[in-house]
Design an enzyme around this catalytic site. Structure first.
Site, mmCIF file in Angstrom:
data_model
loop_
_atom_site.group_PDB
_atom_site.id
_atom_site.type_symbol
_atom_site.label_atom_id
_atom_site.label_comp_id
_atom_site.label_asym_id
_atom_site.label_seq_id
_atom_site.Cartn_x
_atom_site.Cartn_y
_atom_site.Cartn_z
ATOM 1 N N SER A 132 0.833 -1.192 0.000
ATOM 2 C CA SER A 132 0.000 0.000 0.000
ATOM 3 C C SER A 132 0.874 1.252 0.000
ATOM 4 O O SER A 132 1.976 1.261 0.536
ATOM 5 C CB SER A 132 -0.895 0.010 1.232
ATOM 6 O OG SER A 132 -1.497 1.274 1.396
ATOM 7 N N TYR A 143 17.804 -12.686 -0.026
ATOM 8 C CA TYR A 143 18.678 -13.244 -1.047
ATOM 9 C C TYR A 143 17.820 -13.756 -2.186
ATOM 10 O O TYR A 143 17.287 -14.845 -2.158
ATOM 11 C CB TYR A 143 19.512 -14.381 -0.461
ATOM 12 C CG TYR A 143 20.331 -15.131 -1.475
ATOM 13 C CD1 TYR A 143 20.883 -14.483 -2.569
ATOM 14 C CD2 TYR A 143 20.551 -16.491 -1.315
ATOM 15 C CE1 TYR A 143 21.636 -15.175 -3.500
ATOM 16 C CE2 TYR A 143 21.305 -17.192 -2.243
ATOM 17 C CZ TYR A 143 21.840 -16.527 -3.326
ATOM 18 O OH TYR A 143 22.575 -17.226 -4.235
#
Length: 271
Positions: A132, A143
Site C-alpha cells: 500500500s 537473497y
C-alpha cells in the site's frame, strides 16, 4: 497470494490470459473469488488454499508448486495479500488491529518469500511485493535475484469499515472515548470513504507494471502505477511531515479534531 478479490484477483486472470502458468493463492478455496477464477480461467491456473498467516498453509502450497514445476523452478512470486484497517489515532486502535496488520502485511509477506525463495533461485526469477502507498516501504533485504516493490492502494469495503468502527467503539474506555469524542471517532471513517475518489478504478496500470516486472530484461526496483501515486510518494518522502499532513487533511476535507483539543479553544472564545 491474495487472489480472492481486488488487484490479486484481476492479476491472476490477466496473467492467465497472457499464457502464464498461474498458481493463485486464496484465503478461501471455496469462496466466490476462487470459484470465479475456476470459471473464467484456463486449465493452466491452479487454486492454492493459502492463509499467509498460517505457516502450514504456506508450506503445503510450496510443496504443491514444487511438485508441479519439478526441476524448472518458479519464475515469479507476487506478494499481493494485504489488509487496511480503520485509519485512527494510535490510542484508539485495539492491539488486535496492530497484530493483524503485521501478521498479514509484514510477516505474511516475509513468510511466503522465505518459503518460495529456493524455487526462485533455481530459475533466477522475480520476487514482486505489492504494498500500500500507506506503507511507504518494503520488507527487509532478501537473497533473491530480483526484488521489486509496488505502491498501489489497499482499501477495503464499507461493510468492513463499519465492523471495525463498532469494534473500536466497544473496546474504548470511557475516559478515552470522552477525550476524543464520539463525533471525532465516527468521522474517521470518512477518511476511507474519500479515498476511492483519489484511486482510479482502472487496474490496467498495475497489471501492466507487474507484467513488466516479471518479463522485462531490466525491471525497475520500484513501481508507482497510476498518475497520482508518485506524487504522493514524493510528497511524503521529501517534504516536512507537517506539510504532508496539512495537504492530506485539506485534500480529504478533514476538519474535526479530538474533543480534548477543541475544549481549550472553546474556553478561550467564551473568556
Amino acid at each position: 497470494a491474495g487472489t480472492d478479490s481486488g488487484i490479486g484477483h484481476e492479476l491472476a486472470k490477466y496473467l492467465d490470459r497472457l499464457g502464464f502458468i498461474v498458481f493463485a493463492g486464496v484465503l478461501n478455496k471455496k469462496g466466490p473469488g476462487a470459484e470465479e477464477l475456476k470459471r473464467s480461467c484456463s486449465q493452466r491456473l491452479s487454486i492454492l488454499q493459502m492463509d499467509i498467516t498460517n505457516s502450514a498453509h504456506v508450506k503445503e502450497a510450496y510443496l504443491k508448486v514444487t511438485e508441479e514445476v519439478k526441476n524448472a523452478g518458479l519464475w515469479g512470486v507476487v506478494n499481493n495479500a494485504g489488509i487496511m484497517g480503520l485509519i485512527a489515532d494510535g490510542e484508539l486502535l485495539p492491539m488486535s488491529a496492530y497484530t493483524q496488520c503485521m501478521d498479514v502485511n509484514f510477516f505474511g509477506t516475509v513468510r511466503v518469500s522465505k518459503t518460495f525463495l529456493p524455487l526462485l533461485r533455481k530459475s533466477k526469477g522475480r520476487l514482486v511485493n505489492i504494498s500500500s502507498m500507506a506503507g511507504n516501504g518494503g520488507i527487509p533485504k532478501q537473497y533473491a535475484p530480483n526484488r521489486l516493490i509496488f505502491f498501489p492502494g489497499i482499501l477495503g469495503t464499507p461493510e468492513l469499515w463499519d465492523e471495525q468502527e463498532r469494534n473500536l467503539l466497544e473496546n474504548l474506555t470511557p475516559d478515552v472515548k470522552r477525550d476524543y469524542g464520539e463525533d471525532y471517532i465516527l468521522a474517521l471513517k470518512t477518511i476511507l470513504s474519500h479515498m476511492p475518489a483519489f484511486c482510479g478504478s482502472d487496474l490496467s496500470p498495475v497489471l501492466c507494471d507487474v507484467r513488466h516486472a516479471l518479463l522485462a530484461k531490466s525491471p525497475c526496483g520500484l513501481y508507482t502505477p497510476g498518475k497520482n501515486s508518485y506524487k504522493y510518494l514524493c510528497l511524503f518522502s521529501y517534504f516536512p511531515l507537517r506539510f504532508y499532513d496539512f495537504f492530506i487533511r485539506r485534500l480529504q476535507n478533514i476538519e474535526i479534531v479530538p474533543r480534548a483539543l477543541r475544549e481549550p479553544e472553546m474556553k478561550c472564545k467564551n473568556a
